[in-house]
Design a protein around this motif. Structure first.
Motif, short mmCIF file in Angstrom:
data_model
loop_
_atom_site.label_atom_id
_atom_site.label_comp_id
_atom_site.label_asym_id
_atom_site.label_seq_id
_atom_site.Cartn_x
_atom_site.Cartn_y
_atom_site.Cartn_z
N PHE A 154 0.96 -1.11 0.09
CA PHE A 154 0.10 -0.08 0.09
C PHE A 154 0.75 1.21 0.02
O PHE A 154 1.99 1.33 0.33
N THR A 155 0.34 2.21 -0.33
CA THR A 155 0.87 3.39 -0.57
C THR A 155 -0.10 4.70 0.55
O THR A 155 -1.21 4.28 0.41
N ILE A 156 0.50 5.51 1.12
CA ILE A 156 -0.39 6.55 1.57
C ILE A 156 -0.52 8.03 0.64
O ILE A 156 -0.96 8.61 0.91
N ASP A 157 0.69 7.90 -0.29
CA ASP A 157 0.81 9.11 -0.86
C ASP A 157 0.51 9.00 -2.41
O ASP A 157 0.87 9.68 -3.32
N GLY A 158 -0.42 7.97 -2.57
CA GLY A 158 -0.81 7.61 -4.05
C GLY A 158 -2.29 6.94 -4.27
O GLY A 158 -2.94 7.22 -3.47
N LEU A 159 -2.25 6.16 -4.95
CA LEU A 159 -3.58 5.46 -5.00
C LEU A 159 -4.21 4.84 -4.06
O LEU A 159 -5.50 4.90 -3.77
N GLY A 160 -3.35 4.32 -3.16
CA GLY A 160 -3.73 3.63 -1.79
C GLY A 160 -4.18 4.63 -0.64
O GLY A 160 -4.55 3.90 0.23
N GLY A 161 -3.91 5.85 -0.81
CA GLY A 161 -4.15 6.55 0.24
C GLY A 161 -5.66 6.72 0.87
O GLY A 161 -5.91 6.88 2.04
N ALA A 162 -6.35 6.52 -0.21
CA ALA A 162 -7.83 6.54 0.26
C ALA A 162 -8.34 5.32 0.96
O ALA A 162 -9.26 5.23 1.61
N PHE A 163 -7.39 4.21 1.02
CA PHE A 163 -7.80 3.07 1.82
C PHE A 163 -7.23 3.07 3.11
O PHE A 163 -7.07 2.03 3.91
N VAL A 164 -6.42 4.08 3.57
CA VAL A 164 -6.16 4.37 4.83
C VAL A 164 -6.79 5.38 5.61
O VAL A 164 -6.85 6.61 5.29
N THR A 165 -7.10 4.89 6.68
CA THR A 165 -8.51 5.80 7.35
C THR A 165 -7.71 6.73 8.49
O THR A 165 -8.42 7.60 8.74
N GLY A 166 -6.39 6.43 8.87
CA GLY A 166 -5.87 6.97 9.70
C GLY A 166 -4.27 6.51 10.17
O GLY A 166 -4.13 5.39 9.94
N ILE A 167 -3.51 7.27 10.71
CA ILE A 167 -2.24 6.73 11.30
C ILE A 167 -2.04 7.39 12.75
O ILE A 167 -2.49 8.31 12.86
N GLU A 168 -1.08 6.62 13.25
CA GLU A 168 -0.52 7.04 14.75
C GLU A 168 0.88 7.06 14.65
O GLU A 168 1.51 6.10 14.45
N GLY A 169 1.47 8.41 14.53
CA GLY A 169 2.72 8.46 14.34
C GLY A 169 3.15 9.35 13.25
O GLY A 169 2.43 10.28 12.69
N ASP A 170 4.28 9.28 12.83
CA ASP A 170 4.89 10.10 11.67
C ASP A 170 4.46 9.60 9.98
O ASP A 170 4.88 8.59 9.65
N HIS A 171 3.69 10.56 9.53
CA HIS A 171 3.28 10.41 8.12
C HIS A 171 4.29 10.21 7.32
O HIS A 171 4.30 9.10 6.46
N HIS A 172 5.29 10.78 7.36
CA HIS A 172 6.53 10.56 6.45
C HIS A 172 7.21 9.27 6.50
O HIS A 172 7.72 8.73 5.52
N ASN A 173 7.20 8.78 7.74
CA ASN A 173 7.54 7.35 8.06
C ASN A 173 7.01 6.32 6.97
O ASN A 173 7.58 5.47 6.48
N VAL A 174 5.53 6.66 6.92
CA VAL A 174 4.83 5.73 6.04
C VAL A 174 5.21 5.56 4.50
O VAL A 174 5.10 4.71 3.86
N VAL A 175 5.67 7.04 4.22
CA VAL A 175 6.13 7.09 3.03
C VAL A 175 7.32 6.50 2.95
O VAL A 175 7.80 6.04 1.47
N GLY A 176 8.25 6.38 3.41
CA GLY A 176 9.46 5.69 3.68
C GLY A 176 10.58 6.35 4.16
O GLY A 176 11.71 5.48 4.42
N VAL A 177 10.62 7.51 4.57
CA VAL A 177 11.50 8.14 5.50
C VAL A 177 11.01 9.07 6.37
O VAL A 177 10.23 9.96 6.19
#
Length: 198
Positions: A154-177
């Motif tokens: 999955f991605t949070i910054d692409g097509l998969g972003g609509a399938f992520v309802t929330g995060i706990e922590g650093d958003h950039h970490n989910v992107v990869g850094v």
């Protein structure tokens, strides 16, 4: 001034770093990720990041004043480490297991100062909550090919972003850094974060 070298082919990592004012030189490590297995997910992410960093830092083309950054991301679900899916069927099954649930995205970071040969390394972890997507949505998403190229499918910054309802922590970490963690590693090695701005 130190020069940041990114030991990763990830366009999302490079885009994130550029948006933060850094302009890394990209040198892909070529590390065989299958050489590490049977490790807890967070440790696997860190050790893969360390391998990638070491492979690039030991090369002939790295500038003497470089800071080499190796990263690797792994999604933890039910205690299992999930990297990139092997194929579309694995991506489909993974999404069926993830939907309506939460996982933890671990990104290992390893930063080496080539001049001093000092290393700073750590893992950032972010909890990701997934939408209860339908089989049709999963099939459509897998058909785009996007989930085949990323850890956790999955991605949070692409097509998969609509399938992520929330995060706990650093958003950039989910992107990869994780930018906050990277800044801490830069400071640990005796440099200033603004010195890396392009």
């Amino acid at each position: 001034m130190p020069r940041l070298v990114l030991a990763s082919a990830s366009p999302a990592r490079r885009t994130t770093l550029r948006a933060a004012g850094l302009d890394p030189t990209v040198i892909v490590s070529g590390v065989d990720e299958s050489q590490l297995a049977d490790l807890p997910p967070a440790e696997l992410a860190l050790q893969l990041a360390e391998l990638k960093c070491a492979a690039v830092a030991g090369g002939d083309v790295v500038p003497a004043e470089a800071l080499v950054l190796g990263c690797d991301s792994v999604l933890e679900l039910d205690g299992d480490a999930l990297g990139k899916p092997r194929d579309a069927e694995e991506a489909r099954l993974r999404w069926q297991a993830m939907r309506g649930r939460s996982g933890v995205l671990h990104t290992g970071h390893c930063l080496r100062d080539v001049a001093s040969d000092r290393v700073a390394a750590a893992t950032a972890s972010t909890t990701v909550h997934f939408a209860d997507v339908s089989d049709a949505e999963i099939d459509a998403y897998v058909a785009t090919g996007e989930p085949l190229h990323v850890a956790g499918a999955f991605t949070i910054d692409g097509l998969g972003g609509a399938f992520v309802t929330g995060i706990e922590g650093d958003h950039h970490n989910v992107v990869g850094v994780s930018l906050p963690l990277l800044r801490e590693l830069v400071l640990e090695l005796g440099h200033e974060w603004p010195d890396l701005w392009a």
